[in-house]
Design a protein around this motif. Sequence first.
Motif, PDB file in Angstrom:
ATOM      1  N   PRO A  49      94.896 -32.174  34.668  1.00  0.00           N
ATOM      2  CA  PRO A  49      94.618 -33.138  33.980  1.00  0.00           C
ATOM      3  C   PRO A  49      93.011 -33.370  33.760  1.00  0.00           C
ATOM      4  CG  PRO A  49      96.302 -33.819  35.267  1.00  0.00           C
ATOM      5  CD  PRO A  49      95.823 -32.425  35.738  1.00  0.00           C
ATOM      6  N   LEU A  50      92.607 -34.113  32.753  1.00  0.00           N
ATOM      7  CA  LEU A  50      91.054 -34.211  32.816  1.00  0.00           C
ATOM      8  C   LEU A  50      90.556 -34.948  33.933  1.00  0.00           C
ATOM      9  CD1 LEU A  50      88.614 -33.707  30.722  1.00  0.00           C
ATOM     10  CD2 LEU A  50      89.055 -35.936  29.638  1.00  0.00           C
ATOM     11  N   ALA A  51      91.087 -35.934  34.543  1.00  0.00           N
ATOM     12  CA  ALA A  51      90.481 -36.770  35.541  1.00  0.00           C
ATOM     13  C   ALA A  51      90.439 -35.871  36.817  1.00  0.00           C
ATOM     14  CB  ALA A  51      91.685 -37.838  35.855  1.00  0.00           C
ATOM     15  N   ASP A  52      91.130 -34.735  36.785  1.00  0.00           N
ATOM     16  CA  ASP A  52      90.988 -33.928  38.117  1.00  0.00           C
ATOM     17  C   ASP A  52      90.148 -32.379  37.702  1.00  0.00           C
ATOM     18  OD1 ASP A  52      92.643 -35.657  39.574  1.00  0.00           O
ATOM     19  OD2 ASP A  52      94.317 -34.770  38.839  1.00  0.00           O
ATOM     20  N   ALA A  53      89.793 -32.198  36.565  1.00  0.00           N
ATOM     21  CA  ALA A  53      89.197 -30.879  36.073  1.00  0.00           C
ATOM     22  C   ALA A  53      87.675 -30.924  36.425  1.00  0.00           C
ATOM     23  CB  ALA A  53      89.449 -30.879  34.495  1.00  0.00           C
ATOM     24  N   HIS A  54      87.549 -29.773  36.976  1.00  0.00           N
ATOM     25  CA  HIS A  54      86.140 -29.464  37.174  1.00  0.00           C
ATOM     26  C   HIS A  54      85.266 -29.322  36.032  1.00  0.00           C
ATOM     27  CE1 HIS A  54      82.590 -27.818  39.228  1.00  0.00           C
ATOM     28  NE2 HIS A  54      82.579 -26.692  38.392  1.00  0.00           N
ATOM     29  N   PHE A  55      84.111 -30.139  36.025  1.00  0.00           N
ATOM     30  CA  PHE A  55      83.057 -30.271  34.935  1.00  0.00           C
ATOM     31  C   PHE A  55      81.841 -30.028  35.595  1.00  0.00           C
ATOM     32  CE2 PHE A  55      80.775 -31.920  31.403  1.00  0.00           C
ATOM     33  CZ  PHE A  55      81.461 -31.587  30.162  1.00  0.00           C
ATOM     34  N   PRO A  56      81.163 -28.769  35.217  1.00  0.00           N
ATOM     35  CA  PRO A  56      80.034 -28.180  35.863  1.00  0.00           C
ATOM     36  C   PRO A  56      78.659 -29.379  35.378  1.00  0.00           C
ATOM     37  CG  PRO A  56      80.997 -26.323  34.510  1.00  0.00           C
ATOM     38  CD  PRO A  56      81.798 -27.727  34.228  1.00  0.00           C
TER      39      PRO A  56
END
Length: 449
Positions: free
Chosen positions: A321-328
Amino acid sequence: MHRKRSGVAALLLLLFPMLGWASEAPSPEEAPSVPPPEPATREWHYWMRLEATTLALLPRAGVGDDEGFIQVEPTFILDGGPEFGFNLGAPIRFRMWGGNDGGALVRREDWDTLSDWGQLVRGLLLGSDDAPVGVWFGPLEEHKLLSGHLVRRYSNRTNPNYHPAGGIFTGTLGPLYTQAFASDVLGARLVGAEFSLDVEHIFFGQPEKGGRYTLALSSVHDWGRAGGHAPSMTLAHLDAMAIVVARSDLEAHLLAGWGGRPGAGGAWGAVVGGGVDYLTDRFNMRLRLEARRQHGGFRQGFFGADYELARFQAAGPDGVPLADAHFPDGYSAFGEAIVEWDAVSYGGPNKHLNVSVGAEVFSWGRADVDGRVAVQLFERSLEVALKGLAVGAGKPGARYLGAAEVRWRFLGGSLYAMGTGGTLLFPTTEGTLRPGAFASVGLGVDHVR
């Protein structure tokens, strides 16, 4: 102009459904036989419409069974002026073939939760920008929460099995202007508010033109309990804006802001930029350009065009899910352009040309783009609408969606033929997204008084 145009007056456009990702995918409706009434002699007008189409939902790669339906879609619109109106109606799909839900006559996924009953209200407007309070209920399409740094270009109908009615409240009290919204008034989902303070009003009294210098605080929380369970999320943002050019038809502003994720240390972002609004009777243009900094997983526009799918599975290779996704960590450039043109100064939501495009390019090689274009040709007898979405382009696991609709009016304009088609993503109970497609052809008839 910049602040108020985000409020109730712009929401009147949503009394008319727009092309979306879900299989009903309606386009902007027209009223070619009704001239714009004079404000001083405004009368009540109503519009009745009935559409019947054959519709197919076609999963890809043999996942599940193909489904076909006959879709009947009644609509009733009442226009009571700039401060009142409503639009009632919903597509009802009767099964022709396929499916794995025991052969139910009506497509079960369209009505299996309380939130789905919100689709019966396509628009309810109470109040306006000229009133102290305004309220709107209905679908949200390309919704922006004032400054747009938390919620921008958001749609609550991207999930084809989730049909909520959203709600928007606007209010003015002295130097304070407020906009609050809920993506689902019948379920615990996305809620947020932004409070905008007119600095000039505080120090020098009420100005002739308000909103030239503002400080704004916004916060958005997703409960994650309706439309499928997903992780909850809370974001906040602080913005400062100054209008540097203010004319009757032209407005230019500069802005700066900072945001973060409460409870998540090191998650923050900053933004600087500006915009121009050029508004006339026949031609409207709104341009935005921003430079952004992201750190610790925070990003501006988090609740965007892809959010109702990304809350289950974000674009990218991680499959979380987006809440847990890695975003550099990195930088990005964001741009948005909205252009509307009407040859006859009709003044309503039906333009000969309507273009809306937003794009963000990141320093680490990713690009997100979504847009919509609709044109009316041959004295409004032909309508063509296209919509596209690309998230994570340039990286593994990118997401792409597209939809198109064509309507051709004949026999004086009251009868029309239509065809639609496009791609879909269906959230599953496992939290993944099942790709699919839709296509339909049919006839419609409407009546305007």
